[in-house]
Design an enzyme around this catalytic site. Structure first.
Site, short mmCIF file in Angstrom:
data_model
loop_
_atom_site.label_atom_id
_atom_site.label_comp_id
_atom_site.label_asym_id
_atom_site.label_seq_id
_atom_site.Cartn_x
_atom_site.Cartn_y
_atom_site.Cartn_z
N HIS A 8 54.95 43.32 63.18
CA HIS A 8 54.14 42.28 63.82
C HIS A 8 52.72 42.23 63.24
CE1 HIS A 8 51.76 45.17 66.12
NE2 HIS A 8 52.89 45.81 66.37
N ARG A 59 54.07 40.69 70.95
CA ARG A 59 53.50 40.67 69.61
C ARG A 59 54.57 40.53 68.52
NH1 ARG A 59 53.14 45.68 71.99
NH2 ARG A 59 53.64 47.58 70.79
N GLU A 86 58.56 49.06 70.01
CA GLU A 86 57.77 50.12 69.41
C GLU A 86 58.13 51.46 70.04
OE1 GLU A 86 56.45 51.66 67.22
OE2 GLU A 86 54.41 50.93 66.92
#
EC number: 5.4.2.11
Length: 227
Positions: A8, A59, A86
């Protein structure tokens, strides 16, 4: 066969040097531009996609959308999954990295960030910012939702999705885009490139830069390059 990864664009917390993990932070203005530029690069290089995979964090989703929009492919189907999120930074999430280093020491923070199998401090499941209190994960068993992760645990989370969804799509001849995060992509890179536990500590994936893999029929890496 080709596979394209993109981390991202720069997030608001990247810009503030904060640990982010599973906290749902938006792209910064620079991050939006990075994602748009990535889409333009892919379009100029003639890349077309049949399917895109991304996480359930804003994101990454926005980056995926912007890349596809700028390359005139916003219609391409997208699959969103928590497995591409993440790495969960546990109790470090929301902390300034420099302040954490001042408190715990540079070396300890480096190990938390980069080691393969050392866990960061655990985030209390009762914390208001815990993923246990986020309805996007309400369908998951409580013991599946992490309170902290290292890269090894992140790979264990990501790998089933690679094997069940991404790899079969590539083998079926589909042109695949994966828009995700620094550590979920590092985990995938470790797997497909055969990177050692030691060497993975040195792998950095920059924000907003398309990473192109050429793969053989067994999904072994023939080459990799950034656009």
């Amino acid at each position: 066969m080709q596979l394209v990864f993109i981390r991202h664009g720069l997030s608001e917390w990247n810009a503030l040097n904060l640990f982010t993990g599973w906290r749902d932070v938006n792209l910064s203005e620079k991050g939006v531009e990075e994602a748009k530029e990535a889409g333009r690069k892919l379009k100029a290089a003639g890349f077309e996609f049949d399917i895109a995979f991304t996480s359930v964090l804003t994101r990454a989703i926005k980056t995926c959308n912007l890349v596809l929009e700028e390359s005139d492919q916003l219609w391409v189907p997208q699959i969103k999954t928590w497995r591409l999120n993440e790495r969960h930074y546990g109790g470090l999430q929301g902390l300034n990295k420099a302040e954490a280093a001042a408190e715990h020491g540079d070396e300890q923070v480096r190990i938390w960030r980069r080691s393969y199998d050392v866990l960061p401090p655990v985030l209390d499941p009762k914390d208001p910012n815990s993923a246990h209190n986020d309805r996007r994960y309400a369908h998951l068993p409580a013991d599946v939702v992490p309170d902290c992760e290292n890269l090894k645990v992140t790979l264990d989370r990501v790998l089933p999705f690679w094997e069940d969804q991404i790899a079969p799509a590539i083998k079926a001849g589909k042109r695949v885009l994966v828009a995700a995060h620094g550590n979920s992509l590092r985990a995938l890179a470790k797997h497909i490139e055969g990177i050692s536990d030691e060497d993975i500590m040195g792998l950095e994936i920059p924000t907003g830069q398309p990473l192109v893999y050429e793969l053989d029929d067994n999904l072994k890496v023939l080459s990799k390059r950034y656009l």
